[in-house]
Design an enzyme around this catalytic site. Structure first.
Site, PDB file in Angstrom:
ATOM      1  N   ARG A   1      49.990  18.039  22.076  1.00 31.91           N
ATOM      2  CA  ARG A   1      49.276  17.547  23.247  1.00 31.91           C
ATOM      3  C   ARG A   1      49.814  18.283  24.470  1.00 31.91           C
ATOM      4  NH1 ARG A   1      50.714  12.806  20.312  1.00 31.91           N
ATOM      5  NH2 ARG A   1      48.895  11.690  19.469  1.00 31.91           N
TER       6      ARG A   1
ATOM      7  N   LYS B   1      53.023   9.993  22.445  1.00 29.72           N
ATOM      8  CA  LYS B   1      52.082   8.884  22.443  1.00 29.72           C
ATOM      9  C   LYS B   1      52.499   7.863  21.384  1.00 29.72           C
ATOM     10  CE  LYS B   1      47.075   8.174  22.656  1.00 29.72           C
ATOM     11  NZ  LYS B   1      45.757   8.826  22.510  1.00 29.72           N
TER      12      LYS B   1
ATOM     13  N   HIS C   1      42.955  20.657  25.991  1.00 29.60           N
ATOM     14  CA  HIS C   1      43.113  19.768  24.839  1.00 29.60           C
ATOM     15  C   HIS C   1      42.385  20.301  23.609  1.00 29.60           C
ATOM     16  CE1 HIS C   1      44.230  15.995  22.984  1.00 29.60           C
ATOM     17  NE2 HIS C   1      42.990  15.837  22.569  1.00 29.60           N
TER      18      HIS C   1
ATOM     19  N   ARG D   1      44.260  21.736  20.615  1.00 27.69           N
ATOM     20  CA  ARG D   1      44.719  20.773  19.613  1.00 27.69           C
ATOM     21  C   ARG D   1      43.631  20.516  18.570  1.00 27.69           C
ATOM     22  NH1 ARG D   1      48.417  16.534  18.817  1.00 27.69           N
ATOM     23  NH2 ARG D   1      47.529  14.479  18.353  1.00 27.69           N
TER      24      ARG D   1
ATOM     25  N   HIS E   1      49.456  11.396  15.283  1.00 26.21           N
ATOM     26  CA  HIS E   1      48.430  10.370  15.385  1.00 26.21           C
ATOM     27  C   HIS E   1      48.998   9.011  14.984  1.00 26.21           C
ATOM     28  CE1 HIS E   1      44.778  13.305  15.066  1.00 26.21           C
ATOM     29  NE2 HIS E   1      45.186  13.130  16.311  1.00 26.21           N
TER      30      HIS E   1
ATOM     31  N   TYR F   1      38.064  14.519  13.045  1.00 25.00           N
ATOM     32  CA  TYR F   1      37.782  15.949  13.127  1.00 25.00           C
ATOM     33  C   TYR F   1      36.738  16.375  12.089  1.00 25.00           C
ATOM     34  CZ  TYR F   1      41.878  16.196  16.125  1.00 25.00           C
ATOM     35  OH  TYR F   1      42.759  16.004  17.146  1.00 25.00           O
TER      36      TYR F   1
END
Length: 311
Positions: free
Chosen positions: A144, A169, A244, A247, A278, A287
Site C-alpha cells: 500500500r 491496516k 494504488h 497494488r 488483507h 481481483y
C-alpha cells in the site's frame, strides 16, 4: 463530560486496542453526541441518528451512509449499557457502492514511468531517485502507498532480503520478501541518502530532499504529472491511473501466473492474501471479478476440468 461522550471514548479505546485506526470515528461520534445534547436527548434514537447523518445536504449519499454506519456500531456497543438505545437498522440510507476499476499497467508503461522519474528536474539529486524507488517498489511488492511511505530505515533486513511492514491496516505486521534486483536498487538509494544526510536521524526510509517524510498530496501531484508526460493520463482529465493501481497490478499478475502454470489458485490464495496484508481472503478474491483477463483464465481452467470429467 457527558455520559455519552465518556461512552464514546471507551468505545474508541476498545476498538483501537483491537487494531482498528478509526481516524474519522472520533470526530463523527463527538459531533453526534453534541447533536443529541442539542436536541435534549439522553439516549440514541434512530430518528436523530438519521437526521444527523444527512444534515449536510451537499454531501453524497455514500457519506451519509458511512456516517450512519459509524453511529450504528457505537449504538450496538451502547445498547449493552443502556437498553433504551435504538440501533439504526441497516438499509435506512441506501447507496450503491462502486469500487474503482483498477488500471493494469503494462511493463512498458512502468518502464517509461520510472525513466520519467529519473529525469525530474530538481537541484536536489535525491528527489528523482526517491520517486524512482517509490514507484518501482510499489510495482514489484504490492505494498500500500502508506506502507511504502512509512517504511523506517530499520525495517529493511538486508541479509534476509525482506521488508518488515509494521502497524499496517488492521494493525497487522508482516514480512515482504524482495527480489535481489530490487534490493540492489534500494541499497544504492540508501547509500546515496546516507551520504547526503550523514549522521542525521531520518524519519523514514524514503525521504524528501529536506530529509523529511514524503507527503501523499505532493506524491499524487508528481505522479499525475509524470503520468501525463508518458501519455497514460490525458491533460486536464481528473480521473485516471492511480498509485494504488500498482497494488492491483501486482495481485492480478500473480494470479495470472498461477493460472497459466496450472497451479491451484484456491490453495495458493491465502498466500497472496497474507502477502498483501488483507484482512481476509475475500478481499483478495475481488481481483478475480475486477479483471476480464483473470475471468478468462479462470473460465479456461473450469472448461479444462469439465472436459476431464466428461471424458
Amino acid at each position: 463530560m457527558s455520559t455519552l461522550q465518556l461512552a464514546v471514548d471507551d468505545y474508541l479505546a476498545l476498538r483501537r486496542s483491537l487494531g482498528f485506526k478509526l481516524r474519522e470515528y472520533g470526530v463523527c461520534l463527538t459531533e453526534f453526541v453534541s447533536y443529541l445534547q442539542k436536541h435534549g436527548a439522553v439516549h440514541i434514537t434512530s430518528k436523530l441518528a438519521v437526521e444527523y447523518a444527512t444534515q449536510r445536504q451537499h454531501e453524497k449519499p455514500v457519506s451519509w451512509s458511512r456516517r450512519l454506519a459509524i453511529i450504528r456500531g457505537f449504538a450496538r456497543y451502547r445498547f449493552g449499557f443502556d437498553p433504551k438505545t435504538e440501533i439504526p437498522p441497516t438499509g435506512l440510507l441506501r447507496f450503491r457502492s462502486r469500487r474503482a476499476h483498477p488500471y493494469v499497467y503494462s511493463h512498458d508503461e512502468i518502464r517509461r514511468l520510472l525513466q520519467a522519474a529519473l529525469k525530474i528536474e530538481s537541484p536536489h539529486q535525491l528527489q528523482r531517485h526517491t520517486y524512482y524507488c517509490l514507484f518501482g517498489l510499489l510495482a514489484v511488492s504490492g505494498l500500500r502507498l502508506g506502507e511504502a511511505v512509512n517504511l523506517q530505515p530499520q525495517d529493511m533486513d538486508w541479509s534476509a532480503g525482506v521488508l518488515n511492514i509494521r502497524g499496517a491496516k488492521f494493525g497487522k505486521t508482516r514480512l515482504v520478501p524482495l527480489h535481489p534486483s530490487t534490493l540492489a536498487v534500494l541499497r544504492d538509494y540508501a547509500n546515496l541518502r546516507d551520504q547526503i544526510f550523514a549522521g542525521r536521524a531520518l524519519p523514514t526510509f524514503l525521504v524528501t530532499s529536506r530529509g523529511t517524510k514524503l507527503g501523499k498530496p505532493n506524491l499524487s501531484l508528481i505522479f499525475r504529472e509524470l503520468s501525463r508526460q508518458i501519455g497514460i493520463r490525458k491533460p486536464g482529465v481528473r480521473h485516471g491511473p492511480r498509485l494504488h493501481d500498482f497494488r492491483h497490478r501486482f495481485a492480478i499478475q500473480t494470479l495470472l501466473r498461477w493460472y497459466r502454470r496450472g497451479e491451484s489458485v484456491p490453495q495458493r490464495m491465502p498466500i497472496l492474501s497474507t502477502y498483501l496484508g488483507h484482512g481476509n481472503v475475500s478481499g483478495t478474491y475481488w481481483y478475480l471479478s475486477s479483471t476480464p483477463e483473470l475471468l478468462v483464465a479462470a473460465s479456461k481452467r473450469i472448461e479444462t476440468r469439465w472436459k476431464g470429467v466428461v471424458r
